[in-house]
Design a protein around this motif. Structure first.
Motif, PDB file in Angstrom:
ATOM      1  N   MET A 248     -10.732  -5.461  -5.768  1.00  0.00           N
ATOM      2  CA  MET A 248     -10.895  -4.735  -4.519  1.00  0.00           C
ATOM      3  C   MET A 248      -9.543  -4.280  -3.964  1.00  0.00           C
ATOM      4  O   MET A 248      -9.409  -3.164  -3.458  1.00  0.00           O
ATOM      5  CB  MET A 248     -11.619  -5.615  -3.492  1.00  0.00           C
ATOM      6  CG  MET A 248     -13.088  -5.859  -3.826  1.00  0.00           C
ATOM      7  SD  MET A 248     -14.011  -4.326  -4.045  1.00  0.00           S
ATOM      8  CE  MET A 248     -13.837  -3.617  -2.418  1.00  0.00           C
ATOM      9  N   LYS A 249      -8.533  -5.145  -4.083  1.00  0.00           N
ATOM     10  CA  LYS A 249      -7.200  -4.773  -3.618  1.00  0.00           C
ATOM     11  C   LYS A 249      -6.646  -3.618  -4.458  1.00  0.00           C
ATOM     12  O   LYS A 249      -6.001  -2.699  -3.936  1.00  0.00           O
ATOM     13  CB  LYS A 249      -6.261  -5.976  -3.700  1.00  0.00           C
ATOM     14  CG  LYS A 249      -4.858  -5.684  -3.159  1.00  0.00           C
ATOM     15  CD  LYS A 249      -3.983  -6.927  -3.206  1.00  0.00           C
ATOM     16  CE  LYS A 249      -2.588  -6.616  -2.656  1.00  0.00           C
ATOM     17  NZ  LYS A 249      -1.693  -7.792  -2.716  1.00  0.00           N
ATOM     18  N   ALA A 250      -6.912  -3.669  -5.755  1.00  0.00           N
ATOM     19  CA  ALA A 250      -6.469  -2.593  -6.639  1.00  0.00           C
ATOM     20  C   ALA A 250      -7.133  -1.277  -6.250  1.00  0.00           C
ATOM     21  O   ALA A 250      -6.493  -0.215  -6.187  1.00  0.00           O
ATOM     22  CB  ALA A 250      -6.786  -2.945  -8.094  1.00  0.00           C
ATOM     23  N   THR A 251      -8.435  -1.355  -5.943  1.00  0.00           N
ATOM     24  CA  THR A 251      -9.183  -0.153  -5.562  1.00  0.00           C
ATOM     25  C   THR A 251      -8.656   0.422  -4.250  1.00  0.00           C
ATOM     26  O   THR A 251      -8.438   1.632  -4.117  1.00  0.00           O
ATOM     27  CB  THR A 251     -10.678  -0.476  -5.428  1.00  0.00           C
ATOM     28  OG1 THR A 251     -11.156  -1.025  -6.650  1.00  0.00           O
ATOM     29  CG2 THR A 251     -11.466   0.790  -5.107  1.00  0.00           C
ATOM     30  N   ASP A 252      -8.427  -0.442  -3.266  1.00  0.00           N
ATOM     31  CA  ASP A 252      -7.910   0.016  -1.972  1.00  0.00           C
ATOM     32  C   ASP A 252      -6.533   0.653  -2.126  1.00  0.00           C
ATOM     33  O   ASP A 252      -6.207   1.662  -1.480  1.00  0.00           O
ATOM     34  CB  ASP A 252      -7.834  -1.158  -0.991  1.00  0.00           C
ATOM     35  CG  ASP A 252      -9.214  -1.675  -0.592  1.00  0.00           C
ATOM     36  OD1 ASP A 252     -10.193  -0.917  -0.759  1.00  0.00           O
ATOM     37  OD2 ASP A 252      -9.302  -2.840  -0.126  1.00  0.00           O
ATOM     38  N   PHE A 258      -4.085   7.945  -3.440  1.00  0.00           N
ATOM     39  CA  PHE A 258      -4.703   9.258  -3.620  1.00  0.00           C
ATOM     40  C   PHE A 258      -4.704  10.044  -2.308  1.00  0.00           C
ATOM     41  O   PHE A 258      -4.522  11.266  -2.306  1.00  0.00           O
ATOM     42  CB  PHE A 258      -6.134   9.109  -4.139  1.00  0.00           C
ATOM     43  CG  PHE A 258      -6.215   8.617  -5.567  1.00  0.00           C
ATOM     44  CD1 PHE A 258      -5.156   8.805  -6.434  1.00  0.00           C
ATOM     45  CD2 PHE A 258      -7.350   7.968  -6.019  1.00  0.00           C
ATOM     46  CE1 PHE A 258      -5.219   8.355  -7.749  1.00  0.00           C
ATOM     47  CE2 PHE A 258      -7.429   7.508  -7.331  1.00  0.00           C
ATOM     48  CZ  PHE A 258      -6.357   7.701  -8.202  1.00  0.00           C
ATOM     49  N   LYS A 259      -4.873   9.351  -1.191  1.00  0.00           N
ATOM     50  CA  LYS A 259      -4.812  10.014   0.105  1.00  0.00           C
ATOM     51  C   LYS A 259      -3.398  10.515   0.373  1.00  0.00           C
ATOM     52  O   LYS A 259      -3.186  11.621   0.903  1.00  0.00           O
ATOM     53  CB  LYS A 259      -5.236   9.038   1.215  1.00  0.00           C
ATOM     54  CG  LYS A 259      -6.727   8.708   1.231  1.00  0.00           C
ATOM     55  CD  LYS A 259      -7.011   7.720   2.352  1.00  0.00           C
ATOM     56  CE  LYS A 259      -8.487   7.344   2.400  1.00  0.00           C
ATOM     57  NZ  LYS A 259      -8.791   6.369   3.481  1.00  0.00           N
ATOM     58  N   GLU A 260      -2.438   9.678   0.040  1.00  0.00           N
ATOM     59  CA  GLU A 260      -1.027  10.020   0.292  1.00  0.00           C
ATOM     60  C   GLU A 260      -0.597  11.265  -0.474  1.00  0.00           C
ATOM     61  O   GLU A 260       0.125  12.129   0.045  1.00  0.00           O
ATOM     62  CB  GLU A 260      -0.132   8.833  -0.070  1.00  0.00           C
ATOM     63  CG  GLU A 260       1.337   9.062   0.192  1.00  0.00           C
ATOM     64  CD  GLU A 260       2.191   7.875  -0.201  1.00  0.00           C
ATOM     65  OE1 GLU A 260       3.392   8.084  -0.442  1.00  0.00           O
ATOM     66  OE2 GLU A 260       1.646   6.746  -0.262  1.00  0.00           O
ATOM     67  N   ILE A 261      -1.017  11.354  -1.718  1.00  0.00           N
ATOM     68  CA  ILE A 261      -0.621  12.506  -2.537  1.00  0.00           C
ATOM     69  C   ILE A 261      -1.663  13.625  -2.483  1.00  0.00           C
ATOM     70  O   ILE A 261      -1.591  14.597  -3.235  1.00  0.00           O
ATOM     71  CB  ILE A 261      -0.352  12.086  -4.008  1.00  0.00           C
ATOM     72  CG1 ILE A 261      -1.626  11.536  -4.650  1.00  0.00           C
ATOM     73  CG2 ILE A 261       0.790  11.090  -4.081  1.00  0.00           C
ATOM     74  CD1 ILE A 261      -1.427  11.155  -6.124  1.00  0.00           C
ATOM     75  N   LYS A 262      -2.655  13.424  -1.592  1.00  0.00           N
ATOM     76  CA  LYS A 262      -3.672  14.438  -1.304  1.00  0.00           C
ATOM     77  C   LYS A 262      -4.523  14.809  -2.502  1.00  0.00           C
ATOM     78  O   LYS A 262      -4.883  15.964  -2.697  1.00  0.00           O
ATOM     79  CB  LYS A 262      -3.000  15.697  -0.718  1.00  0.00           C
ATOM     80  CG  LYS A 262      -2.296  15.418   0.608  1.00  0.00           C
ATOM     81  CD  LYS A 262      -1.674  16.674   1.190  1.00  0.00           C
ATOM     82  CE  LYS A 262      -0.988  16.347   2.514  1.00  0.00           C
ATOM     83  NZ  LYS A 262      -0.376  17.549   3.119  1.00  0.00           N
ATOM     84  N   VAL A 263      -4.811  13.806  -3.319  1.00  0.00           N
ATOM     85  CA  VAL A 263      -5.780  13.997  -4.393  1.00  0.00           C
ATOM     86  C   VAL A 263      -7.188  13.977  -3.815  1.00  0.00           C
ATOM     87  O   VAL A 263      -8.085  14.704  -4.237  1.00  0.00           O
ATOM     88  CB  VAL A 263      -5.613  12.914  -5.479  1.00  0.00           C
ATOM     89  CG1 VAL A 263      -6.747  13.005  -6.505  1.00  0.00           C
ATOM     90  CG2 VAL A 263      -4.264  13.074  -6.165  1.00  0.00           C
ATOM     91  N   VAL A 264      -7.397  13.147  -2.805  1.00  0.00           N
ATOM     92  CA  VAL A 264      -8.667  13.109  -2.086  1.00  0.00           C
ATOM     93  C   VAL A 264      -8.396  13.330  -0.616  1.00  0.00           C
ATOM     94  O   VAL A 264      -7.296  13.058  -0.114  1.00  0.00           O
ATOM     95  CB  VAL A 264      -9.398  11.755  -2.311  1.00  0.00           C
ATOM     96  CG1 VAL A 264      -9.752  11.560  -3.758  1.00  0.00           C
ATOM     97  CG2 VAL A 264      -8.537  10.599  -1.784  1.00  0.00           C
ATOM     98  N   GLU A 265      -9.383  13.854   0.106  1.00  0.00           N
ATOM     99  CA  GLU A 265      -9.257  14.090   1.542  1.00  0.00           C
ATOM    100  C   GLU A 265      -9.939  12.949   2.306  1.00  0.00           C
ATOM    101  O   GLU A 265     -10.938  12.396   1.849  1.00  0.00           O
ATOM    102  CB  GLU A 265      -9.885  15.416   1.915  1.00  0.00           C
ATOM    103  CG  GLU A 265      -9.166  16.611   1.302  1.00  0.00           C
ATOM    104  CD  GLU A 265      -9.784  17.925   1.745  1.00  0.00           C
ATOM    105  OE1 GLU A 265     -10.773  17.872   2.503  1.00  0.00           O
ATOM    106  OE2 GLU A 265      -9.272  18.978   1.323  1.00  0.00           O
TER     107      GLU A 265
END
Length: 266
Positions: A248-252, A258-265
């Motif tokens: 779970m920590k790995a997933t978070d 991904f948010k930081e590098i804007k892969v996902v919004e």
């Protein structure tokens, strides 16, 4: 057809070292070779020579050691070599180099076509060919990847520009620069190697070229540009993290990344 090929002796760029304080290449730190793009230019000239019963002259500007490059060019099929060499030519930028090469070509005289490599691996500017044509007041075509037709008055070529391929025709005398895609350079034959060892390399000094240029137009004096500083970038390394038990920590962590590098919004 008389063809002049411009070649340059360059350091082995895989082994050469840089003097970051002086902003220069330490040419003594590695072995030398003919600029790879110039080998394609030479092969192009030799192939045209074989079809037209012509003559190939190689011309280089450099220190006395550049004579080795000219001999190798003769071993690969050139007919004669000229070396432009003088203490006054040292430190030349592309402008001064082109001016000096043009003067050497004028001194040699009687040419139909000049061929140069697309660029040199130690400078990477791609300017010398076009500038030399400018000093000679002749037409030129850059980035030639194929020769279509050759005549004593006209040359038809394919030029590869970023936006596409162009079929161009040029009136001779003229100059072309070729890419590495145009051919595969041949290796020197043993018999020609022996012949090249005995070949006379004709020398041209500033005094020999004074009819076409002055000391103020060559070397450092004739160079309006210079390298102010060379910076060698540090080698970047990849950073990694290992999550063995806490999935779970790995997933978070991945989601936040991904948010930081804007892969996902969000």
């Amino acid at each position: 057809m008389n063809i002049v090929v411009l070649i340059k002796q360059v350091p082995d760029m895989d082994k050469v070292k840089f003097d970051s304080e002086k902003g220069t290449i330490d040419r003594k730190s590695a072995g030398t070779e003919i600029n790879p793009f110039d080998l394609n230019a030479l092969e192009t000239a030799i192939q045209i020579k074989e079809k037209t019963d012509g003559k190939v002259t190689v011309l280089s500007m450099g220190p006395p050691s550049a004579e080795d490059a000219l001999r190798e060019a003769i071993a690969r099929g050139a007919d004669e070599g000229f070396l432009i060499s003088d203490k006054y030519f040292g430190g030349a930028d592309t402008k001064a180099t082109s001016h000096t090469l043009a003067a050497g070509i004028k001194k040699i005289g009687d040419f139909h076509l000049i061929i140069a490599g697309e660029k040199t691996v130690d400078g990477d500017t791609g300017q010398v060919g076009a500038e030399t044509a400018g000093y000679l007041n002749i037409p030129h075509v850059s980035y030639v990847s194929r020769i279509e037709e050759v005549g004593l008055e006209n040359l038809q070529v394919v030029s590869e520009i970023s936006s596409g391929s162009y079929l161009k025709e040029m009136r001779l005398p003229g100059l072309i620069t070729v890419t590495k895609n145009i051919n595969t350079p041949r290796l020197p034959a043993f018999k020609r190697k022996m012949m090249a060892r005995k070949a006379e390399i004709k020398k041209l000094t500033l005094e020999d070229l004074q009819e076409f240029l002055s000391v103020e137009e060559v070397g450092l004096k004739g160079s309006p540009t210079w390298v102010n500083k060379i910076e060698i970038p540090s080698v970047s390394t990849r950073e990694g993290k290992i999550f063995r038990d806490d999935i779970m920590k790995a997933t978070d962590t991945l989601v936040e990344l991904f948010k930081e590098i804007k892969v996902v919004e969000v």
